[in-house]
Enzyme design. Structure first.
Site, mmCIF file in Angstrom:
data_model
loop_
_atom_site.group_PDB
_atom_site.id
_atom_site.type_symbol
_atom_site.label_atom_id
_atom_site.label_comp_id
_atom_site.label_asym_id
_atom_site.label_seq_id
_atom_site.Cartn_x
_atom_site.Cartn_y
_atom_site.Cartn_z
ATOM 1 N N PRO A 88 0.832 -1.292 0.014
ATOM 2 C CA PRO A 88 -0.090 0.199 -0.109
ATOM 3 C C PRO A 88 0.970 1.375 0.133
ATOM 4 O O PRO A 88 0.296 2.377 -0.196
ATOM 5 C CB PRO A 88 -0.795 -0.031 1.267
ATOM 6 N N GLU A 115 2.276 -8.737 8.321
ATOM 7 C CA GLU A 115 2.511 -7.424 8.413
ATOM 8 C C GLU A 115 3.574 -6.529 7.223
ATOM 9 O O GLU A 115 3.683 -5.628 7.215
ATOM 10 C CB GLU A 115 3.271 -6.960 9.825
ATOM 11 N N ARG A 153 -3.677 -7.396 -21.439
ATOM 12 C CA ARG A 153 -4.562 -7.027 -22.272
ATOM 13 C C ARG A 153 -3.918 -5.876 -23.390
ATOM 14 O O ARG A 153 -4.548 -5.606 -24.433
ATOM 15 C CB ARG A 153 -5.858 -6.509 -21.867
ATOM 16 N N ASP A 168 -10.351 2.119 -26.211
ATOM 17 C CA ASP A 168 -11.244 1.925 -24.844
ATOM 18 C C ASP A 168 -10.763 3.243 -23.808
ATOM 19 O O ASP A 168 -9.769 3.900 -24.167
ATOM 20 C CB ASP A 168 -11.382 0.879 -24.189
HETATM 21 N N1 4GX Z 1 -1.717 -2.900 -3.381
HETATM 22 N N2 4GX Z 1 -1.135 -5.464 0.546
HETATM 23 C C1 4GX Z 1 0.851 -6.628 0.918
HETATM 24 C C2 4GX Z 1 1.779 -7.248 3.083
HETATM 25 C C3 4GX Z 1 2.981 -6.199 2.935
HETATM 26 C C4 4GX Z 1 3.157 -4.978 3.394
HETATM 27 C C5 4GX Z 1 4.201 -4.156 3.105
HETATM 28 C C6 4GX Z 1 5.199 -5.767 1.815
HETATM 29 C C7 4GX Z 1 5.321 -4.771 2.432
HETATM 30 C C8 4GX Z 1 -1.651 -3.885 -1.396
HETATM 31 C C9 4GX Z 1 -2.335 -2.882 -1.889
HETATM 32 C C10 4GX Z 1 -1.844 -4.300 0.317
HETATM 33 C C11 4GX Z 1 -1.405 -5.595 2.044
HETATM 34 C C12 4GX Z 1 -0.422 -6.405 -0.169
HETATM 35 C C13 4GX Z 1 -0.146 -5.689 2.731
HETATM 36 N N3 4GX Z 1 3.882 -6.652 1.949
HETATM 37 N N4 4GX Z 1 -0.896 -4.533 -2.173
HETATM 38 N N5 4GX Z 1 0.603 -6.877 2.273
HETATM 39 N N6 4GX Z 1 -3.299 -1.953 -1.636
HETATM 40 O O1 4GX Z 1 -2.872 -3.723 0.579
HETATM 41 O O2 4GX Z 1 -0.832 -3.802 -3.126
#
Ligand code: 4GX
Length: 262
Positions: A88, A115, A153, A168
């Protein structure tokens, strides 16, 4: 275009690979997707891939050693790849990024769980951090699938009509026009007459005009920095004239003119 996904849940990717355009891309050998199981690089009887965080607190963190080994093995196989961590905290994925990624030969996605991953992985082995939106998933796998889907795509030679991705929404900066198919009347609603006319020039015009209206109403920011072509300018001028006419009627007849009939 070759993708590797590094994950503790490789089975999650099967449904993506077995359906629709992604499956077609794989069959046509335009793309490949390989899931690498982090557990295969873990040591010990239990093959642990996660551990408790230093400093305490709840939740688990992905151990660095198996993850590093999985990433290094993948990078060795894909020497020209870019390694992307789904998180995120990353820059938010959009159509522009999809277009950027489709020009790459190889992408390695690192899918974290819990985490997150040990910070020392990020500094050396990760090239880029990408998020699919400001919400929290339980793992990076779905995010990787979203990106693989959107990039696939765009790979030339996969979608049937070669120009349908160019036309599109977003790729030309406007929201798409409405679509209709049979029957002609559905639950009392008709298909717009012009689409039945067979007049291709009129149909193109109507599509462009509804595209512009929908963009103006739903995402006006897309119009702010747009370089309009002459057809589009014609349509905007036509609207302008219509609005001016309405205003003009008001000023000539006065504000009471419209309520006169009530
Ligand atoms: N867009 N997540 C990854 C665990 C994590 C946290 C920090 C690596 C570093 C997310 C998103 C997402 C939740 C995937 C936490 N891994 N990934 N995960 N929104 O929310 O891509």
């Amino acid at each position: 275009m070759n993708f590797i996904v590094i994950t503790i849940f490789p089975e999650m990717f099967a449904p993506l690979l077995e359906h629709g355009i992604v499956r077609k891309g794989i069959q046509k050998e335009k793309i490949s997707v390989q899931a690498v199981n982090i557990r295969d690089f873990a040591e010990g009887r239990h093959k642990m891939t996660d551990d408790r965080p230093y400093g305490g607190g709840c939740g688990m963190v992905m151990k660095p050693e198996p993850l590093a080994k999985a990433i290094k093995a993948s990078q060795k196989r894909f020497p020209f790849s870019k390694t992307i961590l789904l998180t995120p905290q990353g820059r938010v994925f959009n159509q522009g990024l999809a277009q950027e990624f489709v020009s790459l030969k190889e992408i390695i996605f690192v899918c974290g769980r819990y985490e997150g991953i040990d910070e020392r992985i990020c500094s050396n082995l990760i090239d880029d951090e990408v998020s699919i939106g400001d919400f929290v998933l339980t793992g990076g796998e779905l995010a990787a699938m979203v990106i693989i889907d959107a990039v696939t795509r765009l790979v030339p030679g996969i979608l049937g009509g070669e120009d349908s991705t160019e036309k599109d929404s977003f790729s030309d900066g406007l929201i798409e026009h409405a679509h209709f198919t049979r029957p002609r009347v559905f639950e009392g609603m008709n298909v717009p007459e012009v689409l039945l006319s067979g007049d291709h020039k009129e149909i193109e015009n109507w599509r462009l005009e509804t595209s512009l209206i929908r963009t103006f109403l739903k995402k006006p920011d897309l119009l702010e920095n747009r370089a309009f072509n002459s057809n589009e300018l014609e349509i905007l001028k036509k609207w302008c004239k219509s609005v001016e006419k309405i205003i003009h009627t008001q000023s000539v007849s006065g504000p009471d003119a419209l309520s006169g009939g009530q």
